[in-house]
Design an enzyme around this catalytic site. Structure first.
Site, PDB file in Angstrom:
ATOM      1  N   HIS A 131      81.966  31.559  68.292  1.00 32.66           N
ATOM      2  CA  HIS A 131      80.590  31.897  68.645  1.00 32.66           C
ATOM      3  C   HIS A 131      80.541  32.461  70.060  1.00 32.66           C
ATOM      4  O   HIS A 131      79.909  33.488  70.331  1.00 32.66           O
ATOM      5  CB  HIS A 131      79.697  30.645  68.570  1.00 32.66           C
ATOM      6  CG  HIS A 131      79.274  30.251  67.198  1.00 32.66           C
ATOM      7  ND1 HIS A 131      80.154  29.785  66.262  1.00 32.66           N
ATOM      8  CD2 HIS A 131      78.043  30.239  66.607  1.00 32.66           C
ATOM      9  CE1 HIS A 131      79.491  29.495  65.136  1.00 32.66           C
ATOM     10  NE2 HIS A 131      78.215  29.767  65.327  1.00 32.66           N
TER      11      HIS A 131
ATOM     12  N   GLU B  33      41.914  14.609  49.255  1.00 29.26           N
ATOM     13  CA  GLU B  33      42.009  15.935  48.654  1.00 29.26           C
ATOM     14  C   GLU B  33      40.697  16.694  48.878  1.00 29.26           C
ATOM     15  O   GLU B  33      40.684  17.823  49.357  1.00 29.26           O
ATOM     16  CB  GLU B  33      42.302  15.790  47.164  1.00 29.26           C
ATOM     17  CG  GLU B  33      42.377  17.103  46.403  1.00 29.26           C
ATOM     18  CD  GLU B  33      42.511  16.903  44.908  1.00 29.26           C
ATOM     19  OE1 GLU B  33      42.871  17.872  44.221  1.00 29.26           O
ATOM     20  OE2 GLU B  33      42.248  15.782  44.407  1.00 29.26           O
TER      21      GLU B  33
ATOM     22  N   HIS C  45      38.269  12.964  35.694  1.00 26.27           N
ATOM     23  CA  HIS C  45      39.577  13.575  35.427  1.00 26.27           C
ATOM     24  C   HIS C  45      40.487  12.608  34.664  1.00 26.27           C
ATOM     25  O   HIS C  45      41.046  12.956  33.635  1.00 26.27           O
ATOM     26  CB  HIS C  45      40.255  14.001  36.730  1.00 26.27           C
ATOM     27  CG  HIS C  45      39.818  15.340  37.214  1.00 26.27           C
ATOM     28  ND1 HIS C  45      40.134  16.499  36.564  1.00 26.27           N
ATOM     29  CD2 HIS C  45      39.093  15.710  38.300  1.00 26.27           C
ATOM     30  CE1 HIS C  45      39.624  17.528  37.210  1.00 26.27           C
ATOM     31  NE2 HIS C  45      38.982  17.079  38.264  1.00 26.27           N
TER      32      HIS C  45
ATOM     33  N   GLN D  47      35.002  13.733  40.020  1.00 25.07           N
ATOM     34  CA  GLN D  47      36.445  13.520  40.130  1.00 25.07           C
ATOM     35  C   GLN D  47      36.901  12.355  39.258  1.00 25.07           C
ATOM     36  O   GLN D  47      37.991  12.393  38.686  1.00 25.07           O
ATOM     37  CB  GLN D  47      36.837  13.284  41.586  1.00 25.07           C
ATOM     38  CG  GLN D  47      36.627  14.493  42.471  1.00 25.07           C
ATOM     39  CD  GLN D  47      37.265  15.750  41.884  1.00 25.07           C
ATOM     40  OE1 GLN D  47      38.483  15.840  41.752  1.00 25.07           O
ATOM     41  NE2 GLN D  47      36.449  16.720  41.518  1.00 25.07           N
TER      42      GLN D  47
END
Length: 434
Positions: free
Chosen positions: A425, A332, A267, A264
């Site tokens: 209503h 994540e 990235h 990771q």
């Protein structure tokens, strides 16, 4: 070159909460210049349509097209890309596609209804979105896995038309991306990117029809454009930097864990990789592996910056404390590299995806395990979920009152409506009670 410095935290320390909060802080400042430029692009595409789209594409992607029709890529080109793939790439893409599709099939929602004692029928109707837009990065970034992960659930959901936009700087396209589009069943492809592509999908331009929802990753201009068109169309999510949190009992090969952290961290410099263990000696071993393996990595500078700025090694007294810390982080990706991952997972409430056991590398989930790799980041797993078939289906409530049901419900509705001073209503409901 940034010197590697690994942050060490101890969950038993008096100021751990403050230190953890500081570690997790992700305060991407709003770039007002980007914001203004994107607003201008959105307004221009909305007012001038195809003409503006052609101009932006020529300017930003170094193209020389004269009309918007040239932006559409014939489906034969997608088929050509698939047919021309090397056998190993085609087999890997097919394996991933098959597994993503099989998993997605389990996510489909079905319509349902039930009948009450007085004959009133209540239910829910499930229908797919009519048309969806998929943004796919181009240029240096080429992510065929992203095509599969976004397109296949949409098609499983029954989306009638899936439109992909992908920039082709200098007119160059990535063959694996095009092959993935063919394999996933993308209906139309337009070679346009950036905020202008998001605007085209949101508002329509004449050549590119408007969609109901836009999914897929992109740079800051794409992310900003998606934020700004939300409401006109639906969007999947605004993703932050990639994250991985690993909980390990100290019994996994430290090299494996170091490489999982790298997976990771590579990235970008803002990605976050954290290891938690109840074995302080194991934390030392993993740090030694990190230092030894880092020079062998192609993206060593990015990994080093990510680990130094946002990474951490955290000691806990017990794995249950690790689970508690994980719930606060709401990562994540969460790896449970422990002897009994199922038992520990019962204590996890917040995570985008959980990778169970020593042999389940997070990277498998990125490509071919089956579950979607589009996951909530920046702690949003506390309230949101991975992308799935359900993101491409919508629910419609069904109500069919019998005469007896109308009388019963009408009396209750009348009382409530008059309590809110909404006389029409009340009288509308009362007509059916007489």
């Amino acid at each position: 070159m940034t010197e590697l410095r690994m942050t060490r935290l101890d969950a038993a320390a008096p100021d751990f909460d403050r230190q953890l909060e500081q570690l997790l802080a992700w305060n991407e400042s709003e770039d007002l210049d980007v914001h203004r430029r994107v607003i201008d692009i959105l307004a221009d595409i909305r007012s001038r349509g195809d003409q503006a789209l052609v101009e932006y594409t020529n300017r930003f992607d170094r193209r020389q097209i004269t009309q918007a029709g040239e932006l559409e890529m014939p489906k034969a080109v997608l088929k050509q890309a698939w047919d021309g793939l090397p056998q190993d790439q085609a087999k890997a893409l097919q394996t991933a596609a098959d597994r993503i599709r099989a998993y997605a099939e389990h996510q489909k929602m079905a319509s349902w209804e039930f009948t009450e004692a007085d004959g009133t029928v209540l239910g829910q109707k499930i229908t797919p979105l009519d048309r969806v837009g998929l943004y796919v990065p181009g240029g240096k970034a080429a992510y065929p896995s992203s095509v599969l992960m976004n397109a296949i659930p949409a098609k499983v959901a029954g989306v009638a038309e899936l439109i992909m936009v992908v920039p082709t700087p200098g007119g160059e396209a990535n063959s694996m991306v095009l092959a993935a589009a063919w394999l996933a069943g993308v209906d139309r492809v337009f070679t346009v990117g950036g905020a202008q592509a998001v605007a085209a999908l949101a508002y329509g331009t004449g050549t590119i029809p408007p969609v109901a929802k836009i999914v897929g990753p992109g740079n800051i201009y794409v992310a900003t454009a998606k934020k700004l068109v939300f409401g006109q169309v639906g969007i999947d999510m605004i993703a932050g930097p990639s994250e991985i949190l690993i909980i390990c009992d100290g019994k996994t090969d430290p090299d494996w864990i170091a490489m999982d952290l790298f997976s990771q961290a590579e990235h970008d410099e803002n990605a976050q990789a954290i290891l938690i263990s109840d074995d302080p000696g194991f934390l030392d071993a993993v740090e030694a592996s990190i230092r030894r393996l880092l020079p062998t990595m192609e993206r060593a500078d990015i990994i080093r910056a990510s680990l130094t700025e946002r990474g951490a090694l955290i000691r806990v007294d017990h794995l249950l404390v690790a689970a508690s810390v994980a719930n606060r982080i709401a990562p994540e990706h969460l790896e449970l590299s422990v002897a009994e991952p199922e038992a520990l997972s019962r204590h996890i409430r917040h995570a985008g995806a959980i990778f169970m056991g020593r042999y389940t590398a997070e990277a498998l989930g990125d490509y071919c395990a089956g579950p979607n790799h589009v996951l909530p980041t920046s702690g949003t797993a506390r309230f949101s979920s991975p992308l799935g078939v359900y993101d491409f289906q919508k629910r419609t409530s069904l109500i069919n009152c019998s005469p007896a049901g109308a009388r019963t419900l009408g009396r209750a509705a009348s009382i409530l409506a008059r309590g809110e001073q909404l006389t029409a209503h009340a009288r509308s409901a009362e007509y059916r009670t007489e």
